[in-house]
Design a protein around this motif. Structure first.
Motif, mmCIF file in Angstrom:
data_model
loop_
_atom_site.group_PDB
_atom_site.id
_atom_site.type_symbol
_atom_site.label_atom_id
_atom_site.label_comp_id
_atom_site.label_asym_id
_atom_site.label_seq_id
_atom_site.Cartn_x
_atom_site.Cartn_y
_atom_site.Cartn_z
ATOM 1 N N THR A 42 -29.284 26.162 -5.489
ATOM 2 C CA THR A 42 -29.764 25.678 -6.776
ATOM 3 C C THR A 42 -30.014 26.876 -7.700
ATOM 4 O OG1 THR A 42 -32.017 25.730 -5.911
ATOM 5 C CG2 THR A 42 -30.865 23.608 -5.844
ATOM 6 N N GLY A 43 -30.082 26.602 -8.985
ATOM 7 C CA GLY A 43 -30.299 27.706 -9.920
ATOM 8 C C GLY A 43 -30.743 27.205 -11.281
ATOM 9 N N GLY A 44 -30.988 28.142 -12.177
ATOM 10 C CA GLY A 44 -31.454 27.764 -13.511
ATOM 11 C C GLY A 44 -30.912 28.698 -14.586
ATOM 12 N N ILE A 45 -30.820 28.153 -15.791
ATOM 13 C CA ILE A 45 -30.349 28.932 -16.950
ATOM 14 C C ILE A 45 -31.233 28.585 -18.149
ATOM 15 C CG2 ILE A 45 -28.436 29.211 -18.599
ATOM 16 C CD1 ILE A 45 -26.586 28.319 -16.182
ATOM 17 N N ILE A 97 -25.794 23.597 -28.388
ATOM 18 C CA ILE A 97 -24.853 22.585 -27.883
ATOM 19 C C ILE A 97 -24.346 22.978 -26.493
ATOM 20 C CG2 ILE A 97 -22.630 21.428 -28.300
ATOM 21 C CD1 ILE A 97 -24.932 20.635 -30.238
ATOM 22 N N LEU A 98 -24.046 24.261 -26.314
ATOM 23 C CA LEU A 98 -23.582 24.722 -24.993
ATOM 24 C C LEU A 98 -24.615 24.362 -23.916
ATOM 25 C CD1 LEU A 98 -21.460 26.526 -23.398
ATOM 26 C CD2 LEU A 98 -23.104 28.392 -23.706
ATOM 27 N N GLY A 99 -25.869 24.695 -24.184
ATOM 28 C CA GLY A 99 -26.909 24.491 -23.176
ATOM 29 C C GLY A 99 -27.123 23.027 -22.852
ATOM 30 N N GLN A 100 -27.159 22.188 -23.905
ATOM 31 C CA GLN A 100 -27.390 20.758 -23.652
ATOM 32 C C GLN A 100 -26.206 20.133 -22.923
ATOM 33 O OE1 GLN A 100 -29.785 18.656 -27.009
ATOM 34 N NE2 GLN A 100 -28.625 20.272 -27.971
ATOM 35 N N SER A 101 -25.009 20.591 -23.247
ATOM 36 C CA SER A 101 -23.814 20.070 -22.556
ATOM 37 C C SER A 101 -23.856 20.465 -21.087
ATOM 38 C CB SER A 101 -22.534 20.638 -23.186
ATOM 39 O OG SER A 101 -22.557 20.497 -24.585
ATOM 40 N N LEU A 102 -24.173 21.739 -20.841
ATOM 41 C CA LEU A 102 -24.172 22.221 -19.455
ATOM 42 C C LEU A 102 -25.321 21.631 -18.648
ATOM 43 C CD1 LEU A 102 -23.082 25.949 -19.864
ATOM 44 C CD2 LEU A 102 -21.689 23.942 -19.344
ATOM 45 N N ALA A 103 -26.422 21.307 -19.326
ATOM 46 C CA ALA A 103 -27.544 20.693 -18.599
ATOM 47 C C ALA A 103 -27.034 19.452 -17.882
ATOM 48 C CB ALA A 103 -28.671 20.352 -19.559
ATOM 49 N N ARG A 104 -26.181 18.702 -18.551
ATOM 50 C CA ARG A 104 -25.653 17.461 -17.950
ATOM 51 C C ARG A 104 -24.558 17.785 -16.931
ATOM 52 N NH1 ARG A 104 -27.068 12.351 -18.999
ATOM 53 N NH2 ARG A 104 -25.635 10.903 -18.023
ATOM 54 N N GLU A 105 -23.635 18.676 -17.341
ATOM 55 C CA GLU A 105 -22.501 18.996 -16.450
ATOM 56 C C GLU A 105 -22.931 19.625 -15.137
ATOM 57 O OE1 GLU A 105 -19.097 21.395 -17.486
ATOM 58 O OE2 GLU A 105 -18.912 20.383 -19.403
ATOM 59 N N VAL A 107 -30.499 23.557 -16.743
ATOM 60 C CA VAL A 107 -30.313 24.347 -17.968
ATOM 61 C C VAL A 107 -31.332 23.890 -19.004
ATOM 62 C CG1 VAL A 107 -28.688 25.069 -19.776
ATOM 63 C CG2 VAL A 107 -27.821 24.452 -17.500
ATOM 64 N N ALA A 108 -31.971 24.842 -19.670
ATOM 65 C CA ALA A 108 -32.891 24.517 -20.768
ATOM 66 C C ALA A 108 -32.554 25.374 -21.978
ATOM 67 C CB ALA A 108 -34.336 24.766 -20.343
ATOM 68 N N VAL A 109 -32.433 24.707 -23.126
ATOM 69 C CA VAL A 109 -32.280 25.416 -24.405
ATOM 70 C C VAL A 109 -33.661 25.470 -25.037
ATOM 71 C CG1 VAL A 109 -31.329 25.291 -26.732
ATOM 72 C CG2 VAL A 109 -29.943 24.564 -24.782
ATOM 73 N N CYS A 110 -34.079 26.667 -25.432
ATOM 74 C CA CYS A 110 -35.365 26.808 -26.115
ATOM 75 C C CYS A 110 -35.091 27.071 -27.591
ATOM 76 C CB CYS A 110 -36.170 27.950 -25.492
ATOM 77 S SG CYS A 110 -37.727 28.225 -26.342
ATOM 78 N N CYS A 111 -35.423 26.097 -28.428
ATOM 79 C CA CYS A 111 -35.149 26.198 -29.866
ATOM 80 C C CYS A 111 -36.438 26.660 -30.554
ATOM 81 C CB CYS A 111 -34.717 24.812 -30.357
ATOM 82 S SG CYS A 111 -34.439 24.747 -32.113
ATOM 83 N N ALA A 112 -36.495 27.960 -30.822
ATOM 84 C CA ALA A 112 -37.760 28.547 -31.289
ATOM 85 C C ALA A 112 -37.811 28.658 -32.811
ATOM 86 C CB ALA A 112 -37.937 29.926 -30.670
ATOM 87 N N ARG A 151 -36.877 19.908 -16.366
ATOM 88 C CA ARG A 151 -37.596 18.776 -16.972
ATOM 89 C C ARG A 151 -36.896 18.279 -18.230
ATOM 90 N NH1 ARG A 151 -41.996 21.996 -15.335
ATOM 91 N NH2 ARG A 151 -43.269 20.888 -13.785
ATOM 92 N N LYS A 152 -36.525 19.241 -19.101
ATOM 93 C CA LYS A 152 -35.901 18.853 -20.378
ATOM 94 C C LYS A 152 -34.741 19.810 -20.663
ATOM 95 C CE LYS A 152 -40.398 18.343 -22.602
ATOM 96 N NZ LYS A 152 -41.188 18.740 -23.741
ATOM 97 N N PRO A 153 -33.643 19.305 -21.218
ATOM 98 C CA PRO A 153 -32.547 20.220 -21.580
ATOM 99 C C PRO A 153 -32.795 20.964 -22.889
ATOM 100 C CG PRO A 153 -31.931 17.955 -22.021
ATOM 101 C CD PRO A 153 -33.301 17.902 -21.409
ATOM 102 N N PHE A 154 -33.785 20.518 -23.664
ATOM 103 C CA PHE A 154 -33.989 21.072 -25.006
ATOM 104 C C PHE A 154 -35.477 21.043 -25.322
ATOM 105 C CE2 PHE A 154 -34.229 20.405 -29.679
ATOM 106 C CZ PHE A 154 -33.452 21.474 -30.118
ATOM 107 N N VAL A 155 -36.019 22.190 -25.664
ATOM 108 C CA VAL A 155 -37.452 22.217 -25.942
ATOM 109 C C VAL A 155 -37.720 23.027 -27.213
ATOM 110 C CG1 VAL A 155 -37.929 24.256 -24.493
ATOM 111 C CG2 VAL A 155 -39.722 22.576 -24.848
ATOM 112 N N ILE A 156 -38.678 22.546 -28.000
ATOM 113 C CA ILE A 156 -39.096 23.273 -29.217
ATOM 114 C C ILE A 156 -40.543 23.697 -28.999
ATOM 115 C CG2 ILE A 156 -39.430 23.134 -31.727
ATOM 116 C CD1 ILE A 156 -37.540 20.631 -31.610
ATOM 117 N N PRO A 157 -40.812 24.996 -28.853
ATOM 118 C CA PRO A 157 -42.208 25.396 -28.657
ATOM 119 C C PRO A 157 -43.012 25.245 -29.954
ATOM 120 C CG PRO A 157 -40.660 27.154 -28.038
ATOM 121 C CD PRO A 157 -39.896 26.139 -28.820
ATOM 122 N N GLY A 158 -44.230 24.730 -29.830
ATOM 123 C CA GLY A 158 -45.150 24.692 -30.969
ATOM 124 C C GLY A 158 -45.055 23.404 -31.767
ATOM 125 N N CYS A 159 -46.232 22.843 -32.059
ATOM 126 C CA CYS A 159 -46.318 21.567 -32.754
ATOM 127 C C CYS A 159 -45.738 21.668 -34.173
ATOM 128 C CB CYS A 159 -47.800 21.196 -32.787
ATOM 129 S SG CYS A 159 -48.058 19.608 -33.443
#
Ligand SMILES: NC(=O)c1ccc[n+]([C@@H]2O[C@H](COP(=O)([O-])OP(=O)(O)OC[C@H]3O[C@@H](n4cnc5c(N)ncnc54)[C@H](OP(=O)(O)O)[C@@H]3O)[C@@H](O)[C@H]2O)c1
Length: 271
Positions: free
Chosen positions: A138-141, A168-176, A184-189, A229-237
């Motif tokens: 197993t692994g993570g990106i 888009i790359l990260g969210q696609s690969l999270a599923r693939e 895979v998690a994309v952090c949209c800061a 947990r999530k393929p896409f996360v936005i830190p901060g309210c």
């Protein structure tokens, strides 16, 4: 990382942080060292990288390998792939980015190409290297992206577009990659208080404490917590509200106009 032991089991024993020596990159390293990960650190400047490596070894007993090189250079990518395969890396954090700041038409083509090399070719090459050799475990990106990649981003057009690519790359690969056991998690800061952010905003007298800016530590934790947990996360309210308003409520033209106002005063910070 809510279940630290499970996190280490899934993604350990070693993580590679591309763009590691300061700011958010260093915060990722520190969070991972606290979770008993051994580390491969990549950056161009040897001194800050070595200082960080010594500190993490002394404080947490981390075994650290350093790769000094430019992620825009294919030779550096080749060296990293070699280290990744020989050192059993289970987690890749692609943090480094190059932002060509200024009017697109006035920027040297070399800078625009560098954003493609560092922000697109780099992650594609390292992610592919990791997943194509990681068949039995197993692994993570984690891919660092930006709100600048969610709509037009005048004055940082190539940077914004490269961040959209990562999103888009990260969210696609999270599923693939899920069936292979790779998360895979994309952090949209939004704005993060890092040396790069502070330099880019220096002329405006911003100290990095402007409302909505987050600490590097908070962003690194949020990004790592999202893995599995999530393929896409936005830190901060405030950033989540901004993304909702820019992406869902406003017409695109208006969202791009607002982004242009925010990026107009940014300064070039290239090393
Ligand atoms: N800071 C913000 O406000 C903000 C906002 C939204 C998104 N982000 C994203 O967050 C990530 C971190 O950005 P940051 O500006 O805050 O940077 P940072 O994490 O504070 O520092 C960047 C790190 O990457 C290394 N690096 C930069 N270019 C490199 C290259 N070509 N080859 C190898 N290493 C390189 C730097 O070391 P050397 O200089 O020694 O190479 C440094 O260690 C980026 O992906 C960015 O798009 C940042």
């Amino acid at each position: 990382m809510k279940n630290k032991q499970l996190f280490h089991q899934k993604y350990g024993p070693r993580a590679l942080v591309a763009g590691a020596s300061e700011g958010l990159g260093a915060a990722f390293c520190e969070e991972l060292a606290k979770q008993h990960f051994d580390l491969v650190l990549v950056a161009r400047r040897a001194e800050p990288l070595k200082e960080l490596a010594s500190r993490l070894s002394a404080e947490f007993g981390t075994e650290v390998t350093t790769v000094i090189g430019d992620l825009a250079d294919p030779e550096t990518l080749k060296n990293i792939l070699h280290v990744m395969q020989s050192r059993d890396v289970g987690l890749l954090v692609y943090n480094a980015a190059f932002s060509a700041i200024g009017e697109f038409a006035s920027l040297p083509i070399a800078q625009l190409n560098q954003s493609i090399d560092v922000n697109i070719r780099g992650p594609v090459t390292l992610v592919h290297g990791l997943v194509s050799t990681m068949r039995k475990r197993t692994g993570g990106i984690v891919l660092m992206s930006s709100i600048a990649g969610n709509q037009g981003a005048p004055n940082v057009a190539a940077y914004g577009a490269s961040k959209a690519y990562n999103t888009i790359l990260g969210q696609s690969l999270a599923r693939e990659l899920k069936p292979r056991g790779i998360d895979v998690a994309v952090c949209c800061a939004g704005a993060i208080r890092t040396p790069g952010y502070q330099l880019a905003n220096a002329r405006q007298g911003k100290t990095g404490e402007a409302p909505g800016t987050l600490s590097a530590k908070a962003v690194a934790r949020t990004a790592l917590n999202a893995l599995g947990r999530k393929p896409f996360v936005i830190p901060g309210c405030i950033n989540r509200i901004a993304v909702f308003v820019l992406g869902r409520l406003l017409p695109r033209r208006m969202a791009t106009w607002l982004m242009a106002k925010a990026t107009k005063k940014l300064e070039t910070t290239h090393r």
